[in-house]
Design a protein around this motif. Structure first.
Motif, PDB file in Angstrom:
ATOM      1  N   MET A 148       0.815  -1.216   0.000  1.00  0.00           N
ATOM      2  CA  MET A 148       0.000   0.000   0.000  1.00  0.00           C
ATOM      3  C   MET A 148       0.850   1.269   0.000  1.00  0.00           C
ATOM      4  O   MET A 148       0.377   2.332  -0.407  1.00  0.00           O
ATOM      5  N   SER A 149       2.117   1.162   0.413  1.00  0.00           N
ATOM      6  CA  SER A 149       2.999   2.337   0.379  1.00  0.00           C
ATOM      7  C   SER A 149       3.405   2.680  -1.046  1.00  0.00           C
ATOM      8  O   SER A 149       4.002   3.731  -1.293  1.00  0.00           O
ATOM      9  N   HIS A 150       3.078   1.810  -2.004  1.00  0.00           N
ATOM     10  CA  HIS A 150       3.387   2.052  -3.409  1.00  0.00           C
ATOM     11  C   HIS A 150       2.224   2.699  -4.164  1.00  0.00           C
ATOM     12  O   HIS A 150       2.333   2.937  -5.361  1.00  0.00           O
ATOM     13  N   VAL A 224      -6.397  -5.209  -3.135  1.00  0.00           N
ATOM     14  CA  VAL A 224      -5.439  -4.291  -3.742  1.00  0.00           C
ATOM     15  C   VAL A 224      -4.001  -4.642  -3.357  1.00  0.00           C
ATOM     16  O   VAL A 224      -3.113  -4.715  -4.217  1.00  0.00           O
ATOM     17  N   ALA A 225      -3.731  -4.855  -2.081  1.00  0.00           N
ATOM     18  CA  ALA A 225      -2.358  -5.124  -1.641  1.00  0.00           C
ATOM     19  C   ALA A 225      -1.818  -6.396  -2.286  1.00  0.00           C
ATOM     20  O   ALA A 225      -0.670  -6.441  -2.758  1.00  0.00           O
ATOM     21  N   SER A 229       1.429  -6.765  -5.079  1.00  0.00           N
ATOM     22  CA  SER A 229       2.519  -7.697  -4.829  1.00  0.00           C
ATOM     23  C   SER A 229       2.601  -8.742  -5.940  1.00  0.00           C
ATOM     24  O   SER A 229       3.680  -9.040  -6.463  1.00  0.00           O
ATOM     25  N   TYR A 230       1.457  -9.280  -6.317  1.00  0.00           N
ATOM     26  CA  TYR A 230       1.408 -10.327  -7.346  1.00  0.00           C
ATOM     27  C   TYR A 230       1.931  -9.813  -8.681  1.00  0.00           C
ATOM     28  O   TYR A 230       2.791 -10.448  -9.311  1.00  0.00           O
ATOM     29  N   LEU A 231       1.438  -8.671  -9.121  1.00  0.00           N
ATOM     30  CA  LEU A 231       1.848  -8.136 -10.418  1.00  0.00           C
ATOM     31  C   LEU A 231       3.335  -7.817 -10.444  1.00  0.00           C
ATOM     32  O   LEU A 231       3.996  -7.977 -11.480  1.00  0.00           O
ATOM     33  N   SER A 232       3.864  -7.379  -9.308  1.00  0.00           N
ATOM     34  CA  SER A 232       5.273  -6.988  -9.269  1.00  0.00           C
ATOM     35  C   SER A 232       6.217  -8.175  -9.385  1.00  0.00           C
ATOM     36  O   SER A 232       7.428  -8.003  -9.525  1.00  0.00           O
TER      37      SER A 232
END
Length: 284
Positions: A148-150, A224-225, A229-232
């Motif tokens: 979420m910090s992204h 969302v979180a 993470s998954y996409l990254s």
């Protein structure tokens, strides 16, 4: 903050919405609501501005002042399919064991109230209200606990879809998702400080005043979180990338019998706290 882009198509200027619902010009501070302007340090600088000292833009937004897509120079427009279990059911598809990932071409992006074109030969153009997540701080291999910090903020996306192109023809979903005008985005980018819980937002969509979609981000399969993470794991996420996170039930495909858009109709859709879009359908 509610950041936005205003003015004629392809000539938009950066702005923000003040407490009175008026647009303030940010072009003396940032070049665009895009890229590095969405980094945490840049957003902190914008929050520190004296909003009343910024130039006032004439006109009322979404009335006599056109708004463009709330993010400019988007590098990636990433979408998640079948991310609401009840939408998967109405589509006749199982809930996926991992997120379904597809893309909209950036040429699909238009303003929140711009016309949506029915592609030539289309017989199954459909609607989908979705929560858009805009990346601020980029990264790869992002931990879910840090995801979420992204995030720079959130916006409304209409994931307009041509179901024949998407499902009935061979190939990937992308060719039914990325037609020109199939990505209305905005009206504004609402920064994370104004959205305490993106998994608790009511969302809805109407066609010609008939409500078809009435759901909540609370029923997402993958939140969302997790999605960030998954996409990254598969790509670097960069400032200004937009992730459209899926739609609740009520799309045209799921009606009995199915209902699809035709030229001359009006779509109106919104998400709690993020604003409303209104589009007229026209023939391409």
């Amino acid at each position: 903050m509610k950041l936005l882009r205003y003015g004629p198509a392809r000539q938009e200027k950066p702005g923000l919405l003040d407490a009175q619902g008026r647009v303030r010009d940010l072009s003396g501070v940032i070049a665009d609501v895009a890229g590095a302007a969405l980094l945490p340090e840049s957003l902190a600088r914008l929050r520190s501005l004296n909003i009343d000292s910024l130039p006032l833009v004439a006109g009322t937004p979404q009335q006599d002042l056109r708004l463009g897509a709330c993010v400019g120079q988007v590098g990636k427009f990433i979408c998640i399919g079948l991310n609401y279990s009840d939408h998967a059911a109405e589509s006749g598809m199982p809930v996926p064991p991992e997120p379904v990932v597809f893309n909209k071409w950036t040429s699909a992006i238009v303003g929140p109230d711009d016309n949506v074109e029915i592609p030539r030969g289309s017989v199954k153009t459909d609607w989908e209200v979705e929560l858009g997540v805009v990346i601020g701080q980029g990264g790869r291999y992002i931990e879910e606990a840090d995801a979420m910090s992204h995030v720079a903020g959130y916006c409304v996306v209409n994931d307009v879809s041509e179901r024949e192109y998407q499902l009935d023809r061979s190939g990937t979903w992308d060719k039914g998702k990325g037609c020109d005008t199939f990505g209305p985005t905005g009206p504004w980018l609402v920064t994370t400080d104004e959205v305490p819980d993106p998994q608790a937002l009511r969302m809805w969509l109407e066609v010609d005043s008939k409500r078809y979609q009435d759901g909540s981000t609370a029923t997402m399969v993958y939140g969302v979180a997790f999605l960030i993470s998954y996409l990254s794991r598969f790509m670097s996420l960069q400032p200004g990338d937009v992730i459209s996170t899926g739609t609740p039930p009520g799309v045209g495909l799921g009606q009995k019998p199915p209902v699809y858009l035709r030229a001359g109709q009006t779509m109106r859709l919104g998400i709690e706290g993020l604003g409303v879009q209104t589009q007229t359908t026209v023939q391409a």
